[in-house]
Motif scaffolding. Sequence first.
Motif, short mmCIF file in Angstrom:
data_model
loop_
_atom_site.label_atom_id
_atom_site.label_comp_id
_atom_site.label_asym_id
_atom_site.label_seq_id
_atom_site.Cartn_x
_atom_site.Cartn_y
_atom_site.Cartn_z
N GLY A 107 73.88 26.16 45.85
CA GLY A 107 73.31 24.81 45.70
C GLY A 107 72.73 24.62 44.31
O GLY A 107 72.80 23.53 43.73
N LEU A 108 72.13 25.68 43.76
CA LEU A 108 71.59 25.58 42.40
C LEU A 108 72.71 25.35 41.39
O LEU A 108 72.55 24.62 40.41
N ALA A 109 73.87 25.97 41.64
CA ALA A 109 75.01 25.75 40.74
C ALA A 109 75.50 24.30 40.84
O ALA A 109 76.01 23.75 39.86
N THR A 110 75.34 23.67 41.99
CA THR A 110 75.65 22.24 42.11
C THR A 110 74.70 21.44 41.22
O THR A 110 75.10 20.49 40.54
N LEU A 111 73.43 21.84 41.22
CA LEU A 111 72.44 21.15 40.38
C LEU A 111 72.75 21.31 38.89
O LEU A 111 72.72 20.34 38.14
N THR A 112 73.02 22.55 38.47
CA THR A 112 73.31 22.73 37.03
C THR A 112 74.61 22.00 36.68
O THR A 112 74.72 21.42 35.62
N ASN A 113 75.56 22.02 37.60
CA ASN A 113 76.83 21.33 37.38
C ASN A 113 76.61 19.85 37.09
O ASN A 113 77.18 19.29 36.15
N MET A 114 75.76 19.21 37.86
CA MET A 114 75.63 17.76 37.74
C MET A 114 74.63 17.34 36.67
O MET A 114 74.37 16.14 36.49
N SER A 115 74.09 18.31 35.93
CA SER A 115 73.25 17.93 34.78
C SER A 115 74.09 17.14 33.78
O SER A 115 73.57 16.35 33.00
N THR A 116 75.40 17.34 33.81
CA THR A 116 76.30 16.57 32.94
C THR A 116 76.23 15.09 33.29
O THR A 116 76.14 14.24 32.41
N GLU A 117 76.26 14.78 34.59
CA GLU A 117 76.16 13.37 35.01
C GLU A 117 74.77 12.82 34.68
O GLU A 117 74.61 11.64 34.44
N MET A 118 73.76 13.70 34.68
CA MET A 118 72.40 13.26 34.32
C MET A 118 72.28 13.05 32.81
O MET A 118 71.20 12.77 32.32
N MET A 119 73.39 13.27 32.10
CA MET A 119 73.46 13.07 30.64
C MET A 119 72.67 14.12 29.87
O MET A 119 72.36 13.93 28.68
N ALA A 120 72.29 15.21 30.55
CA ALA A 120 71.55 16.27 29.87
C ALA A 120 72.47 17.04 28.92
O ALA A 120 73.69 17.07 29.12
N ALA A 121 71.88 17.66 27.91
CA ALA A 121 72.66 18.53 27.02
C ALA A 121 73.15 19.74 27.80
O ALA A 121 74.28 20.19 27.65
N THR A 122 72.28 20.28 28.64
CA THR A 122 72.66 21.34 29.57
C THR A 122 71.50 21.53 30.54
O THR A 122 70.52 20.79 30.49
N SER A 123 71.64 22.50 31.45
CA SER A 123 70.50 22.83 32.30
C SER A 123 70.51 24.32 32.53
O SER A 123 71.51 25.00 32.27
N VAL A 124 69.37 24.84 32.99
CA VAL A 124 69.26 26.29 33.11
C VAL A 124 68.33 26.66 34.24
O VAL A 124 67.37 25.94 34.55
N ILE A 125 68.68 27.76 34.90
CA ILE A 125 67.80 28.36 35.90
C ILE A 125 67.33 29.69 35.30
O ILE A 125 68.09 30.66 35.29
N PRO A 126 66.13 29.76 34.79
CA PRO A 126 65.67 31.04 34.23
C PRO A 126 65.64 32.09 35.34
O PRO A 126 65.26 31.78 36.46
N PRO A 127 66.07 33.32 35.04
CA PRO A 127 66.07 34.34 36.07
C PRO A 127 64.64 34.67 36.51
O PRO A 127 63.71 34.52 35.73
N GLU A 128 64.55 35.10 37.76
CA GLU A 128 63.24 35.46 38.28
C GLU A 128 62.62 36.53 37.37
O GLU A 128 63.30 37.39 36.87
N GLY A 129 61.32 36.44 37.18
CA GLY A 129 60.67 37.41 36.31
C GLY A 129 60.54 36.89 34.90
O GLY A 129 59.63 37.27 34.18
N LEU A 130 61.46 36.02 34.52
CA LEU A 130 61.36 35.42 33.18
C LEU A 130 60.87 33.97 33.28
O LEU A 130 60.84 33.25 32.31
#
Lengths: 171, 404
Positions: free
Chosen positions: B205-228
């Motif tokens: 589901g998170l990959a669906t969110l990062t995928n659609m950041s394009t439709e949100m017109m974002a430059a990109t999106s990121v899920i920082p790994p746990e711990g970071l």
Amino acid sequence: MIIRGRAIKLGDDVSTDHIISGKYKFEFIDDMSKMIPHVLEDVIPEFYKKVSKGDIIVAGRNFGKGSSREHAPRLLKMVGIGAVVAKSFGFIFYRNSVNIGLPVVKAKVVPDTAESGDVIEVDLARGIVRDVTKGVEEKVPPYPPEFLEVVSEGGIVEYIKKRGGLPWSIR
Amino acid sequence: MPFIERILSERLGKDVSPGDMVFVPVDLVYAHDGTAPLVIEVVVNELKLEKRHARNRAFFFIDHASPAPTLAAAAVHKRMREFASRFGLGLFDAGEGISHQLVIENGLAGPGDIVVGADSHTPTVGVTGALALGLGSTDVAVALSYGYTWLSVPETVKVVLRGSLKHMVMGKDVALWLLGLKDVEKFHGRVIEYAGDLRAIGLDGLATLTNMSTEMMAATSVIPPEGLREQTTGLSTSSGYVDEVSVQLGEVEPMVARPPDVFNVAPVSSVEGVEVDQVFIGSCTNGRLQDMEVAARIARGRRVKSGVRCIVAPASRRVLLESLERGYIDVLLKAGCILSPPTCGPCVGAHMGLLAEGEVAVSTTNRNFPGRMGHRKSEVYLASPATAMASALTGRITDPRVFA
Ligand code: SF4
């Protein structure tokens, strides 16, 4: 680098699919020049016949949003567009345009005041956009020197060919 | 400091801030059969290179018109294979799956990597903690040949997810909910960094969110790994984020984006009953295992409404195999679905299920502008796999909770 041309006014949200529909990517996958008659066809029918060399597109928000299709800026350049002035650009379209040597400029005022046919002037180095016909002038962020060099060489490929390497080094 | 700025600062050995123009090494670069022809053209005919100067990982994916539906596509695929072997690129050929999914599941990118793909949905790979940029062919040709790219460091908006999703509500519904925000413009040209209760959505589901950041017109999106991950304190703007959006997951309903625009978002309940000709479950947005699982759960023991074509395309061979082993494929086929090989296919209107004039589709993909999936006068409602499957069963747009 100063660019002068006649305005072609477009609205908000002109996407890369408006500029060139994705279906032609597969239909004419081998020859981009075959796509020319279809450039912006759904926005202005027979657009390619109505453009004169050096015309400047003046558009609203989000020009070139959508796909990463580099055909979009390349085809605009191929039909003779000299620059695009818009309120904002799709992230990839903006980069692609710089890379292929199509000057793209973000402006706030001129996109509202300009009408098709106005004479538009863009000074990339000093960061000035003028609607000469209307007597409107605005300051915009000037191009960074690396952009300016790339665009004035006609794109990054031309730049590399002429100068033998990338316009930047790792600092 | 936002995660993307940390990545860039570490790589460059100095602190960067939004607006800085930076030149960075690229760790992974890729293109697919829609964009590779122009990449090849730039490398071979424009730059006239004989070999690659870069040492980064580089791949071609044959996923858009794959297996080749036309002679032109077949010629492109052949040229890609030749180029890949001559220039030392890895190749994922027809049937392997969609580029972004293959990058993720094969571990081709990881936290802190800088990734450049010749496809606008490359930001999907941000789910791995990489800085993933979708770029055009010349950008990609340069990164492929010389190993570097340029970037004006974007600002970052933090999106904090809180709580848990209701039954039958998926990551896709959250993405659509975000697209429906009145001030969705705030994502334009920026990075979206997701934080908070990420487990509630699951990796797929998170990959669906990062995928659609394009439709949100974002430059990109990121899920920082746990711990970071930075602590979310609410003092976001003071720590380098330009804005913050908070999502109460429990309040998100099943959503659709009505034609002809992704921003045309509404709850499923407001369009229930619209008759449907075709349903598509697949793509780099929703062709993962969780999506197959949900579709199969709803379809189990039921039949796709007669007159409706329900096409299912797992996003990769691995998703297909895993779905097969778990019995999802059996369920879907017995329910009357059409199984497609892993491909972009219908998503991009290339082949494998185009829409005729006047037809209506519910699709789990990410774009619904006129003509995207076929005829200019066909209509596409974007929705989650749950809503898509439920609608395939009834022949009308249906809230999936009726099958709960
Ligand atoms: S599935 Fe659709 S959105 Fe994803 S890469 Fe393929 S064509 Fe693009």
